[in-house]
Enzyme design. Structure first.
Site, PDB file in Angstrom:
ATOM      1  CG  ASP A   3      -2.023   0.983   1.179  1.00  0.00           C
ATOM      2  OD1 ASP A   3      -1.744   2.180   0.985  1.00  0.00           O
ATOM      3  OD2 ASP A   3      -3.192   0.577   1.311  1.00  0.00           O
ATOM      4  CG  HIS A  49      -8.314  -3.671  -1.841  1.00  0.00           C
ATOM      5  ND1 HIS A  49      -9.205  -2.969  -2.622  1.00  0.00           N
ATOM      6  CD2 HIS A  49      -8.108  -2.907  -0.736  1.00  0.00           C
ATOM      7  CE1 HIS A  49      -9.517  -1.838  -2.028  1.00  0.00           C
ATOM      8  NE2 HIS A  49      -8.878  -1.778  -0.871  1.00  0.00           N
ATOM      9  CG  PHE A  50      -8.721  -9.412   1.791  1.00  0.00           C
ATOM     10  CD1 PHE A  50      -9.657  -9.660   2.780  1.00  0.00           C
ATOM     11  CD2 PHE A  50      -8.910  -9.983   0.534  1.00  0.00           C
ATOM     12  CE1 PHE A  50     -10.771 -10.463   2.532  1.00  0.00           C
ATOM     13  CE2 PHE A  50     -10.015 -10.782   0.279  1.00  0.00           C
ATOM     14  CZ  PHE A  50     -10.954 -11.014   1.275  1.00  0.00           C
ATOM     15  CG  HIS A  51      -6.535  -2.615   3.795  1.00  0.00           C
ATOM     16  ND1 HIS A  51      -5.848  -1.487   3.413  1.00  0.00           N
ATOM     17  CD2 HIS A  51      -7.775  -2.492   3.254  1.00  0.00           C
ATOM     18  CE1 HIS A  51      -6.646  -0.719   2.682  1.00  0.00           C
ATOM     19  NE2 HIS A  51      -7.815  -1.302   2.571  1.00  0.00           N
TER      20      HIS A  51
HETATM   21  P1  AMP Z   1      -9.775   0.970   0.422  1.00  0.00           P
HETATM   22  O1  AMP Z   1     -10.249   2.193   1.128  1.00  0.00           O
HETATM   23  O2  AMP Z   1      -9.947  -0.280   1.184  1.00  0.00           O
HETATM   24  O3  AMP Z   1     -10.378   0.939  -0.961  1.00  0.00           O
HETATM   25  O4  AMP Z   1      -8.217   1.138   0.320  1.00  0.00           O
HETATM   26  C1  AMP Z   1      -7.510   1.492  -0.813  1.00  0.00           C
HETATM   27  C2  AMP Z   1      -6.064   1.509  -0.406  1.00  0.00           C
HETATM   28  O5  AMP Z   1      -5.299   1.614  -1.586  1.00  0.00           O
HETATM   29  C3  AMP Z   1      -5.651   2.666   0.503  1.00  0.00           C
HETATM   30  O6  AMP Z   1      -5.081   2.135   1.686  1.00  0.00           O
HETATM   31  C4  AMP Z   1      -4.635   3.448  -0.332  1.00  0.00           C
HETATM   32  O7  AMP Z   1      -3.587   3.922   0.460  1.00  0.00           O
HETATM   33  C5  AMP Z   1      -4.171   2.409  -1.329  1.00  0.00           C
HETATM   34  N1  AMP Z   1      -3.731   2.872  -2.623  1.00  0.00           N
HETATM   35  C6  AMP Z   1      -4.271   3.840  -3.402  1.00  0.00           C
HETATM   36  N2  AMP Z   1      -3.620   3.933  -4.564  1.00  0.00           N
HETATM   37  C7  AMP Z   1      -2.652   2.974  -4.551  1.00  0.00           C
HETATM   38  C8  AMP Z   1      -1.638   2.552  -5.470  1.00  0.00           C
HETATM   39  N3  AMP Z   1      -1.499   3.130  -6.649  1.00  0.00           N
HETATM   40  N4  AMP Z   1      -0.815   1.543  -5.095  1.00  0.00           N
HETATM   41  C9  AMP Z   1      -0.945   0.952  -3.895  1.00  0.00           C
HETATM   42  N5  AMP Z   1      -1.873   1.298  -2.988  1.00  0.00           N
HETATM   43  C10 AMP Z   1      -2.710   2.300  -3.306  1.00  0.00           C
END
Ligand code: AMP
Length: 143
Positions: free
Chosen positions: A36, A105-107
């Site tokens: 991330d 996606h999963f964090h």
């Molecule tokens: P969500 O709110 O679960 O959709 O999380 C999206 C995540 O993607 C956030 O934690 C962002 O920091 C991350 N993110 C956004 N753009 C990118 C990117 N280009 N590469 C990697 N992570 C990203």
């Protein structure tokens, strides 16, 4: 409420197509894992199925099943790589639940006792730091 349709041009679809760069730590036929770029703690990794779905509502159950086994693999690796006391797994569905990128996606977020998480989608991390953290996870996966 009906969810909007999957958008092929979302940023994670572009990562899957190789149109924008990512710091990948793992890939198999069905799944990728990458850093991330706005980590909530060092080692914050995202795991996503390659098959297109916006979130859990429209996901293929087989893709979900496989993805959770990769989440486990990455959780074990980040725990080792960052000497974490715990690992936080999160997955958001639709904006009201905090979702900002609309490809499932999963964090996977390492936690240290007493250390607060940084904000979600907060500050962009330096590329060299992300590359170094990716290497630690790859080493743990290969260890
Ligand atoms: P969500 O709110 O679960 O959709 O999380 C999206 C995540 O993607 C956030 O934690 C962002 O920091 C991350 N993110 C956004 N753009 C990118 C990117 N280009 N590469 C990697 N992570 C990203």
């Amino acid at each position: 409420m009906t969810s909007p349709a999957y958008d092929d041009n979302n940023i994670f679809a572009k990562i899957l197509k190789g149109e924008i760069p990512s710091y990948r730590v793992y890939e198999d036929e069905h799944t990728i894992a990458f850093m991330d770029v706005m980590p909530q703690s060092p080692g914050h990794t995202l795991v996503m199925p390659k098959s297109p779905s916006r979130n859990i509502f429209d996901a293929d159950p087989a893709a979900l099943q496989h993805a959770i086994t990769v989440v486990q693999k990455i959780a074990v690796a980040v725990q080792e790589a960052f000497d974490a006391d715990g690992v936080y797994i999160a997955q958001f569905n639709e904006p009201s639940a905090g979702q900002t990128v609309f490809h499932l996606h999963f964090h996977v977020i390492p936690r240290l006792e007493g250390v607060a998480l940084k904000p979600h989608s907060g500050k962009m991390e330096d590329g060299a730091v992300l590359a170094e953290n990716a290497k630690k996870i790859i080493d743990a996966l290969n260890g």
